[in-house]
Design a protein around this motif. Structure first.
Motif, PDB file in Angstrom:
ATOM      1  N   ARG A 119      -5.992   4.835   9.038  1.00  0.00           N
ATOM      2  CA  ARG A 119      -6.785   4.002   8.039  1.00  0.00           C
ATOM      3  C   ARG A 119      -6.775   2.715   8.728  1.00  0.00           C
ATOM      4  O   ARG A 119      -6.033   2.003   8.959  1.00  0.00           O
ATOM      5  CB  ARG A 119      -5.820   3.972   6.762  1.00  0.00           C
ATOM      6  CG  ARG A 119      -5.743   5.134   5.950  1.00  0.00           C
ATOM      7  CD  ARG A 119      -4.892   5.104   4.772  1.00  0.00           C
ATOM      8  NE  ARG A 119      -4.757   6.239   4.046  1.00  0.00           N
ATOM      9  CZ  ARG A 119      -3.940   7.308   4.297  1.00  0.00           C
ATOM     10  NH1 ARG A 119      -3.172   7.233   5.385  1.00  0.00           N
ATOM     11  NH2 ARG A 119      -3.711   8.281   3.413  1.00  0.00           N
TER      12      ARG A 119
ATOM     13  N   ALA B 191      -3.089  10.630   9.257  1.00  0.00           N
ATOM     14  CA  ALA B 191      -4.389   9.936   9.013  1.00  0.00           C
ATOM     15  C   ALA B 191      -4.181   8.511   9.611  1.00  0.00           C
ATOM     16  O   ALA B 191      -3.016   8.169   9.875  1.00  0.00           O
ATOM     17  CB  ALA B 191      -4.651   9.733   7.768  1.00  0.00           C
TER      18      ALA B 191
ATOM     19  N   TRP C 197       0.915  -1.083   0.028  1.00  0.00           N
ATOM     20  CA  TRP C 197       0.067  -0.067  -0.037  1.00  0.00           C
ATOM     21  C   TRP C 197       0.797   1.399   0.047  1.00  0.00           C
ATOM     22  O   TRP C 197       2.024   1.222   0.796  1.00  0.00           O
ATOM     23  CB  TRP C 197      -0.824   0.056   1.404  1.00  0.00           C
ATOM     24  CG  TRP C 197      -2.035  -1.308   1.512  1.00  0.00           C
ATOM     25  CD1 TRP C 197      -3.324  -1.034   0.961  1.00  0.00           C
ATOM     26  CD2 TRP C 197      -1.855  -2.198   2.024  1.00  0.00           C
ATOM     27  NE1 TRP C 197      -4.086  -1.949   1.177  1.00  0.00           N
ATOM     28  CE2 TRP C 197      -3.085  -2.842   1.655  1.00  0.00           C
ATOM     29  CE3 TRP C 197      -0.816  -2.958   2.567  1.00  0.00           C
ATOM     30  CZ2 TRP C 197      -3.297  -4.247   2.265  1.00  0.00           C
ATOM     31  CZ3 TRP C 197      -1.059  -4.262   3.002  1.00  0.00           C
ATOM     32  CH2 TRP C 197      -2.309  -4.654   2.900  1.00  0.00           C
TER      33      TRP C 197
ATOM     34  N   HIS D 232      -9.150  11.646  10.200  1.00  0.00           N
ATOM     35  CA  HIS D 232      -7.889  12.521  10.519  1.00  0.00           C
ATOM     36  C   HIS D 232      -8.286  12.952  12.225  1.00  0.00           C
ATOM     37  O   HIS D 232      -8.960  13.718  12.364  1.00  0.00           O
ATOM     38  CB  HIS D 232      -7.616  13.754   9.724  1.00  0.00           C
ATOM     39  CG  HIS D 232      -7.605  13.392   8.222  1.00  0.00           C
ATOM     40  ND1 HIS D 232      -6.352  12.673   7.747  1.00  0.00           N
ATOM     41  CD2 HIS D 232      -8.396  13.421   7.155  1.00  0.00           C
ATOM     42  CE1 HIS D 232      -6.577  12.831   6.288  1.00  0.00           C
ATOM     43  NE2 HIS D 232      -7.858  13.035   6.083  1.00  0.00           N
TER      44      HIS D 232
ATOM     45  N   THR E 162      -0.434   7.249   9.482  1.00  0.00           N
ATOM     46  CA  THR E 162       0.715   7.627   8.683  1.00  0.00           C
ATOM     47  C   THR E 162       0.856   9.426   8.956  1.00  0.00           C
ATOM     48  O   THR E 162       0.022   9.923   9.947  1.00  0.00           O
ATOM     49  CB  THR E 162       0.192   7.825   7.221  1.00  0.00           C
ATOM     50  OG1 THR E 162      -1.226   8.436   7.110  1.00  0.00           O
ATOM     51  CG2 THR E 162       0.006   6.599   6.638  1.00  0.00           C
TER      52      THR E 162
ATOM     53  N   PHE F  40       1.089   5.344   0.396  1.00  0.00           N
ATOM     54  CA  PHE F  40       0.724   6.451   0.977  1.00  0.00           C
ATOM     55  C   PHE F  40       1.270   7.868   0.617  1.00  0.00           C
ATOM     56  O   PHE F  40       2.551   7.629   0.221  1.00  0.00           O
ATOM     57  CB  PHE F  40       0.531   6.472   2.735  1.00  0.00           C
ATOM     58  CG  PHE F  40       0.056   5.249   3.024  1.00  0.00           C
ATOM     59  CD1 PHE F  40      -1.447   5.106   2.813  1.00  0.00           C
ATOM     60  CD2 PHE F  40       0.558   4.100   3.551  1.00  0.00           C
ATOM     61  CE1 PHE F  40      -2.108   3.641   3.206  1.00  0.00           C
ATOM     62  CE2 PHE F  40       0.012   2.908   3.783  1.00  0.00           C
ATOM     63  CZ  PHE F  40      -1.421   2.717   3.846  1.00  0.00           C
TER      64      PHE F  40
ATOM     65  N   CYS G 105      -3.530   1.412  10.411  1.00  0.00           N
ATOM     66  CA  CYS G 105      -2.230   2.085  10.293  1.00  0.00           C
ATOM     67  C   CYS G 105      -2.137   3.697  10.524  1.00  0.00           C
ATOM     68  O   CYS G 105      -3.272   4.331  10.329  1.00  0.00           O
ATOM     69  CB  CYS G 105      -1.425   1.916   9.207  1.00  0.00           C
ATOM     70  SG  CYS G 105      -2.199   2.700   7.614  1.00  0.00           S
TER      71      CYS G 105
ATOM     72  N   SER H  80     -12.044   2.509   6.191  1.00  0.00           N
ATOM     73  CA  SER H  80     -12.257   3.728   6.643  1.00  0.00           C
ATOM     74  C   SER H  80     -11.021   4.415   6.892  1.00  0.00           C
ATOM     75  O   SER H  80      -9.752   3.937   7.036  1.00  0.00           O
ATOM     76  CB  SER H  80     -12.781   3.510   7.983  1.00  0.00           C
ATOM     77  OG  SER H  80     -12.083   2.911   8.969  1.00  0.00           O
ATOM     78  N   MET H  81     -11.142   5.818   6.738  1.00  0.00           N
ATOM     79  CA  MET H  81      -9.795   6.641   7.047  1.00  0.00           C
ATOM     80  C   MET H  81     -10.453   7.773   7.651  1.00  0.00           C
ATOM     81  O   MET H  81     -11.529   8.456   7.283  1.00  0.00           O
ATOM     82  CB  MET H  81      -9.337   6.922   5.835  1.00  0.00           C
ATOM     83  CG  MET H  81      -8.380   8.229   5.749  1.00  0.00           C
ATOM     84  SD  MET H  81      -7.748   8.429   3.871  1.00  0.00           S
ATOM     85  CE  MET H  81      -6.759   9.828   4.204  1.00  0.00           C
TER      86      MET H  81
ATOM     87  N   GLU I 236      -8.039   0.193  -1.290  1.00  0.00           N
ATOM     88  CA  GLU I 236      -8.746   1.291  -0.372  1.00  0.00           C
ATOM     89  C   GLU I 236      -9.012   0.954   0.939  1.00  0.00           C
ATOM     90  O   GLU I 236      -9.405  -0.369   1.019  1.00  0.00           O
ATOM     91  CB  GLU I 236      -9.962   1.457  -1.266  1.00  0.00           C
ATOM     92  CG  GLU I 236     -10.075   1.956  -2.621  1.00  0.00           C
ATOM     93  CD  GLU I 236      -9.010   3.325  -2.543  1.00  0.00           C
ATOM     94  OE1 GLU I 236      -9.221   4.165  -2.042  1.00  0.00           O
ATOM     95  OE2 GLU I 236      -8.059   3.442  -3.436  1.00  0.00           O
ATOM     96  N   PRO I 237      -8.790   1.819   1.873  1.00  0.00           N
ATOM     97  CA  PRO I 237      -9.103   1.373   3.231  1.00  0.00           C
ATOM     98  C   PRO I 237     -10.609   1.304   3.528  1.00  0.00           C
ATOM     99  O   PRO I 237     -11.464   1.645   2.695  1.00  0.00           O
ATOM    100  CB  PRO I 237      -8.666   2.506   3.956  1.00  0.00           C
ATOM    101  CG  PRO I 237      -8.350   3.784   3.125  1.00  0.00           C
ATOM    102  CD  PRO I 237      -8.444   3.166   1.516  1.00  0.00           C
TER     103      PRO I 237
ATOM    104  N   GLY J 295     -14.794   7.412  12.384  1.00  0.00           N
ATOM    105  CA  GLY J 295     -13.624   8.199  12.868  1.00  0.00           C
ATOM    106  C   GLY J 295     -14.111   9.192  14.030  1.00  0.00           C
ATOM    107  O   GLY J 295     -13.219   9.943  14.125  1.00  0.00           O
TER     108      GLY J 295
END
Length: 336
Positions: A125, A123, A92, A147, A114, A94, A112, A144-145, A141-142, A182
Motif C-alpha cells: 500500500r 499487500a 492505520w 497484491h 502487509t 490492517f 508499506c 493505491s494498493m 485510505e491508501p 500495481g
C-alpha cells in the motif's frame, strides 16, 4: 576502529530494524519487545521511547526532516509518530502484520508491506502523508494498493525514479512496480536464490544492496535491476548496507540460534563483515554480538555504523582515522 563500541541497552528482546536519521545525530531502534527507542548516536544516550504497539515492531523509518517516524508491527498497525514529542499522531489498521515501511524521498508518501496470512493476500500500500498542521489529519485510505502476483514481497523502498516501488521477495526476486496501478514494470527473478531479508538504497537511490538467506548480498542497478556486484559468505544474511564516502559494504547475519553452538554464543562470534564494494573481497570483521545480527545501519556521513542483534543489544561503532586511511584494496584495521 580500535575504540570500544557504545553498547545501547534499552530492549528486552531481539532487534528487528535500526535506522539513523538524515543528519545522523539520532538512531532509532525497533524490537520484538514492542518498543521503539531513539538514541543520541554520538554517546548512546537514550532520548526517548515510542510506546504504543502491542506486538513485535518489525520495521521503522524516519523522514528526512526528522519530524515524522513511521512504524509497522505484528499488532497489524502502522503508526505515525512525532519524533520530537514521542506522541502517536495516527494509526492505520490492517488485517495482518506490517512487515516493512519506507518514506519516499520527498517525505510525502509511505509504502508499506502487509503479510500474507489467514486468507489475506500480502499487500503493498502507498499512503499520501499530510504534512500540514500537527500531522494528526491523515487519510485512512491508501493512494493505491496491490497484491504482487507469485512470491510475496518482504522488503520495499522508493527508488529515484518517480512513481515506482522497489521490492524484494520471498523467492529471491527483486522487482519494480508502478506505484499507482500495481503493474510489475520490471523484475529479476534470479536476483537471489532464497528470501530477500534486507534492501538498502544508495544515497542518490540509483542503486541498492540486498541481503538474503542464500548467504549472499548483492548490489543492483535500481533502474534495470541488473546485479552489479555479489558478496558470497558462508552464513545466511539478515542485513546489508552501503557506506558513503568509502568503498565498503557491511553485511550481518548468522545461523539461527537453535543451530548455533554454545561456544560461539559465549565467544560472541557474530560479526559485522566489511567487504570491498568494487573488488568483492572481504577486508575485515567486527565481533561483539552474542547471537545473529538482524539489522545494520551506517551513519549518513559514513563516520559510524550500528548493528542490532538477536541478543537485544545495539552496538554503535565510530570509525577512527585508520579506517579512512586504509588502502582501497588493503585490509581495514578492524579485526578486533
Amino acid at each position: 576502529m580500535s575504540q570500544r563500541p557504545i553498547l545501547l541497552q534499552g530492549h528486552e528482546r531481539s532487534l528487528t530494524q535500526i535506522k539513523f536519521n538524515k543528519e545522523g545525530d539520532l538512531l532509532f531502534s525497533a524490537s520484538k519487545d514492542s518498543l521503539v527507542n531513539v538514541w543520541f548516536s554520538h554517546n548512546g544516550e537514550r532520548l526517548g521511547t515510542y510506546d504504543g504497539h502491542n506486538g513485535t515492531v518489525w520495521t521503522l523509518d524516519v523522514d528526512s526532516q526528522s519530524r515524522f517516524l513511521v512504524t509497522g508491527s505484528a499488532d497489524n498497525e502502522m503508526r505515525l509518530w512525532s519524533v520530537q514529542s514521542g506522541k502517536c499522531l495516527f494509526v492505520w489498521e490492517f488485517p495482518t502484520a506490517v512487515k516493512r515501511v519506507a518514506f519516499s524521498e520527498n517525505d510525502e508518501q509511505i509504502v508499506c508491506i502487509t503479510e500474507q496470512r489467514m486468507g489475506h493476500q500480502g499487500a503493498i500500500r502507498v499512503f499520501n502523508i499530510n504534512r500540514e498542521g500537527d500531522g494528526t489529519n491523515q487519510s485512512r485510505e491508501p493512494e493505491s494498493m496491490f497484491h504482487p502476483v507469485g512470491s510475496k514481497a518482504t522488503v520495499c523502498a522508493f527508488p529515484y525514479m518517480p512513481g515506482l516501488i522497489l521490492t524484494g521477495h520471498e523467492s529471491g526476486k527483486v522487482a519494480l512496480f508502478d506505484a499507482k496501478s500495481g503493474e510489475e514494470v520490471a523484475s529479476n527473478e534470479r536476483a537471489h536464490m532464497d528470501v530477500v531479508t534486507d534492501l538498502q538504497l544508495s544515497v542518490d537511490r540509483s542503486y541498492f544492496i540486498t541481503s538474503s538467506k542464500d548467504k549472499t548480498a548483492r548490489i543492483h542497478d535500481a533502474k534495470t535491476l541488473t546485479v552489479l556486484k555479489t558478496f558470497s559468505t558462508e552464513t545466511p544474511l539478515n542485513s546489508a548496507c552501503l557506506t558513503p564516502n568509502t568503498p565498503y559494504v557491511l553485511l550481518g547475519g548468522g545461523q539461527e540460534a537453535m543451530n548455533v553452538t554454545t561456544t560461539s554464543l559465549r565467544q560472541g562470534k557474530f560479526e559485522t563483515r566489511f567487504w570491498h564494494k568494487i573488488f568483492e573481497e572481504e577486508v575485515g570483521r567486527v565481533k561483539g554480538h552474542f547471537g545473529p545480527l538482524n539489522t545494520i545501519a551506517v551513519h549518513p556521513a559514513g563516520t559510524a555504523y550500528a548493528s542490532g542483534g538477536e541478543d537485544g543489544f545495539v552496538r554503535v561503532h565510530h570509525f577512527d582515522d585508520s579506517y579512512f586511511r586504509a588502502k582501497p584494496y588493503g585490509d581495514i584495521e578492524i579485526l578486533n
